[in-house]
Design a protein around this motif. Structure first.
Motif, PDB file in Angstrom:
ATOM      1  N   LEU A   3      34.978  46.166  36.123  1.00 19.71           N
ATOM      2  CA  LEU A   3      35.003  46.377  37.568  1.00 19.71           C
ATOM      3  C   LEU A   3      33.623  46.468  38.180  1.00 19.71           C
ATOM      4  CD1 LEU A   3      37.528  49.369  37.840  1.00 19.71           C
ATOM      5  CD2 LEU A   3      38.034  46.942  37.548  1.00 19.71           C
ATOM      6  N   ALA A   4      33.505  45.957  39.413  1.00 24.35           N
ATOM      7  CA  ALA A   4      32.393  46.290  40.298  1.00 24.35           C
ATOM      8  C   ALA A   4      33.004  47.072  41.451  1.00 24.35           C
ATOM      9  CB  ALA A   4      31.706  45.039  40.815  1.00 24.35           C
ATOM     10  N   ILE A   5      32.438  48.239  41.719  1.00 22.40           N
ATOM     11  CA  ILE A   5      32.911  49.077  42.814  1.00 22.40           C
ATOM     12  C   ILE A   5      31.937  48.916  43.980  1.00 22.40           C
ATOM     13  CG2 ILE A   5      33.476  51.431  43.541  1.00 22.40           C
ATOM     14  CD1 ILE A   5      33.931  52.083  40.527  1.00 22.40           C
ATOM     15  N   PHE A   6      32.469  48.602  45.155  1.00 13.46           N
ATOM     16  CA  PHE A   6      31.632  48.445  46.347  1.00 13.46           C
ATOM     17  C   PHE A   6      31.796  49.691  47.209  1.00 13.46           C
ATOM     18  CE2 PHE A   6      30.899  43.615  46.908  1.00 13.46           C
ATOM     19  CZ  PHE A   6      30.967  43.375  45.547  1.00 13.46           C
ATOM     20  N   ALA A   7      30.681  50.314  47.608  1.00  9.44           N
ATOM     21  CA  ALA A   7      30.731  51.528  48.421  1.00  9.44           C
ATOM     22  C   ALA A   7      29.582  51.530  49.421  1.00  9.44           C
ATOM     23  CB  ALA A   7      30.660  52.760  47.524  1.00  9.44           C
ATOM     24  N   SER A   8      29.816  52.156  50.580  1.00 12.35           N
ATOM     25  CA  SER A   8      28.771  52.252  51.609  1.00 12.35           C
ATOM     26  C   SER A   8      28.376  53.691  51.917  1.00 12.35           C
ATOM     27  CB  SER A   8      29.255  51.622  52.923  1.00 12.35           C
ATOM     28  OG  SER A   8      29.566  50.268  52.773  1.00 12.35           O
ATOM     29  N   ILE A  72      27.437  37.623  44.205  1.00 14.27           N
ATOM     30  CA  ILE A  72      28.263  36.891  43.234  1.00 14.27           C
ATOM     31  C   ILE A  72      27.465  36.516  41.996  1.00 14.27           C
ATOM     32  CG2 ILE A  72      29.461  34.690  42.834  1.00 14.27           C
ATOM     33  CD1 ILE A  72      30.501  34.959  45.767  1.00 14.27           C
ATOM     34  N   SER A  73      26.204  36.123  42.184  1.00 18.74           N
ATOM     35  CA  SER A  73      25.417  35.733  40.999  1.00 18.74           C
ATOM     36  C   SER A  73      25.220  36.933  40.063  1.00 18.74           C
ATOM     37  CB  SER A  73      24.095  35.086  41.392  1.00 18.74           C
ATOM     38  OG  SER A  73      23.172  36.039  41.818  1.00 18.74           O
ATOM     39  N   LEU A  74      25.079  38.142  40.628  1.00 17.06           N
ATOM     40  CA  LEU A  74      25.002  39.347  39.790  1.00 17.06           C
ATOM     41  C   LEU A  74      26.354  39.625  39.134  1.00 17.06           C
ATOM     42  CD1 LEU A  74      23.657  41.975  38.744  1.00 17.06           C
ATOM     43  CD2 LEU A  74      24.330  43.045  40.896  1.00 17.06           C
ATOM     44  N   LEU A  75      27.436  39.493  39.890  1.00 19.00           N
ATOM     45  CA  LEU A  75      28.770  39.742  39.335  1.00 19.00           C
ATOM     46  C   LEU A  75      29.078  38.774  38.191  1.00 19.00           C
ATOM     47  CD1 LEU A  75      30.892  40.388  42.588  1.00 19.00           C
ATOM     48  CD2 LEU A  75      29.658  42.034  41.188  1.00 19.00           C
ATOM     49  N   ARG A  76      28.652  37.535  38.330  1.00 21.33           N
ATOM     50  CA  ARG A  76      28.856  36.559  37.244  1.00 21.33           C
ATOM     51  C   ARG A  76      28.068  36.955  36.001  1.00 21.33           C
ATOM     52  NH1 ARG A  76      28.043  31.141  40.782  1.00 21.33           N
ATOM     53  NH2 ARG A  76      30.172  30.875  41.531  1.00 21.33           N
ATOM     54  N   ARG A  77      26.799  37.335  36.219  1.00 25.25           N
ATOM     55  CA  ARG A  77      25.963  37.747  35.063  1.00 25.25           C
ATOM     56  C   ARG A  77      26.593  38.922  34.328  1.00 25.25           C
ATOM     57  NH1 ARG A  77      21.672  37.083  38.595  1.00 25.25           N
ATOM     58  NH2 ARG A  77      21.276  39.321  38.770  1.00 25.25           N
ATOM     59  N   GLU A  78      27.179  39.834  35.108  1.00 24.63           N
ATOM     60  CA  GLU A  78      27.802  41.036  34.515  1.00 24.63           C
ATOM     61  C   GLU A  78      29.240  40.782  34.054  1.00 24.63           C
ATOM     62  OE1 GLU A  78      26.355  43.977  33.882  1.00 24.63           O
ATOM     63  OE2 GLU A  78      24.449  43.231  34.652  1.00 24.63           O
ATOM     64  N   GLN A  79      29.723  39.558  34.262  1.00 17.44           N
ATOM     65  CA  GLN A  79      31.089  39.154  33.878  1.00 17.44           C
ATOM     66  C   GLN A  79      32.157  40.080  34.475  1.00 17.44           C
ATOM     67  OE1 GLN A  79      30.242  39.033  29.584  1.00 17.44           O
ATOM     68  NE2 GLN A  79      30.510  36.808  29.709  1.00 17.44           N
ATOM     69  N   ILE A  80      32.023  40.300  35.776  1.00 23.07           N
ATOM     70  CA  ILE A  80      32.959  41.172  36.501  1.00 23.07           C
ATOM     71  C   ILE A  80      34.290  40.447  36.710  1.00 23.07           C
ATOM     72  CG2 ILE A  80      33.371  42.357  38.703  1.00 23.07           C
ATOM     73  CD1 ILE A  80      31.187  43.676  36.888  1.00 23.07           C
ATOM     74  N   ASP A  81      35.379  41.142  36.365  1.00 19.37           N
ATOM     75  CA  ASP A  81      36.733  40.587  36.510  1.00 19.37           C
ATOM     76  C   ASP A  81      37.365  40.912  37.858  1.00 19.37           C
ATOM     77  OD1 ASP A  81      36.867  39.730  33.740  1.00 19.37           O
ATOM     78  OD2 ASP A  81      37.110  41.853  33.237  1.00 19.37           O
ATOM     79  N   PHE A  82      36.980  42.057  38.433  1.00 17.66           N
ATOM     80  CA  PHE A  82      37.756  42.598  39.548  1.00 17.66           C
ATOM     81  C   PHE A  82      36.837  43.428  40.443  1.00 17.66           C
ATOM     82  CE2 PHE A  82      41.222  44.880  41.610  1.00 17.66           C
ATOM     83  CZ  PHE A  82      42.281  43.981  41.550  1.00 17.66           C
ATOM     84  N   ILE A  83      37.046  43.349  41.759  1.00 16.33           N
ATOM     85  CA  ILE A  83      36.242  44.116  42.726  1.00 16.33           C
ATOM     86  C   ILE A  83      37.118  45.182  43.374  1.00 16.33           C
ATOM     87  CG2 ILE A  83      34.982  44.006  44.920  1.00 16.33           C
ATOM     88  CD1 ILE A  83      34.179  41.112  44.136  1.00 16.33           C
ATOM     89  N   VAL A  84      36.589  46.409  43.395  1.00 17.12           N
ATOM     90  CA  VAL A  84      37.283  47.547  43.991  1.00 17.12           C
ATOM     91  C   VAL A  84      36.444  48.048  45.169  1.00 17.12           C
ATOM     92  CG1 VAL A  84      38.125  49.888  43.583  1.00 17.12           C
ATOM     93  CG2 VAL A  84      38.273  48.192  41.758  1.00 17.12           C
TER      94      VAL A  84
END
Length: 196
Positions: A3-8, A72-84
């Motif tokens: 997972l990548a968690i997005f928060a503000s 997205i390029s970071l998410l690809r490098r980290e092999q992220i499957d899902f965004i929360v």
């Protein structure tokens, strides 16, 4: 499920998810947190929890597309499957939606479709409704319009304040979000959709 968690903001939902993973209630890996606000409290939480937190400031990019391409390029490098999305205060654009179609969920502090957008708790409070709640939904190009996965009602008492209502809603969020994510991921595993 990575997972990548997005928060503000403060990151309380991000922490609830990460703690659920740590105690084995949520079968996933929180690989990183993405934040769009340099002084957000989520950075302190992330450090305490030992999760990398990466800042992407939209104003430093020439377009929303460039901003999302960089993420997205970071998410690809980290092999992220899902965004929360956990208190991420910006609309997801077509670039990110195209890359992670059907793999982005959001939590919203109202019973959607009622009170979409900013300050949903304040909107419900000002409307003097008897109840509001929490919604977890898939993200589409609209503002809080994607398919709903789970909802839970929160009653608004006659002597309620914004502060007490916020606390009640957060308590539901912190329990419902990890539980719903676990349900989503279990169903995907059964359906063979995971890339683990």
């Amino acid at each position: 499920m990575k997972l990548a968690i997005f928060a503000s903001g403060s990151g309380s939902n991000a922490e609830a998810i990460i703690q659920s993973i740590k105690v084995g209630e949520l079968d996933a890996e929180a690989a990183l947190i993405i934040c769009d606000k340099p002084h957000a409290k989520v950075f302190e939480r992330a450090e305490r929890l030992g999760i990398p937190c990466v800042l992407f400031q939209p104003k430093t990019y020439s377009s929303k597309q460039k901003y999302e391409e960089e993420i997205i390029s970071l998410l690809r490098r980290e092999q992220i499957d899902f965004i929360v999305l956990a208190g991420y205060m910006r609309l997801i654009g077509s670039t990110m939606l195209g890359e992670y179609e059907g793999k982005i969920v959001n939590i919203h502090p109202s019973l959607l479709p009622a009170f979409p957008g900013l300050d949903a708790i304040g909107q419900a409070f000002d409307a003097k409704v008897k109840e509001t709640g929490v919604t977890i939904h898939y993200v589409d190009e609209g503002m809080d319009t994607g398919p709903i996965v789970a909802q839970e009602t929160v009653s608004i008492d006659y002597n309620e304040t914004r502060e007490t209502l916020t606390k009640k809603i957060q308590q539901v969020e912190h329990r419902l979000y990890p539980k719903t994510l676990q349900k989503i991921f279990s169903e995907r595993k059964v359906g063979g959709e995971t890339n683990e």
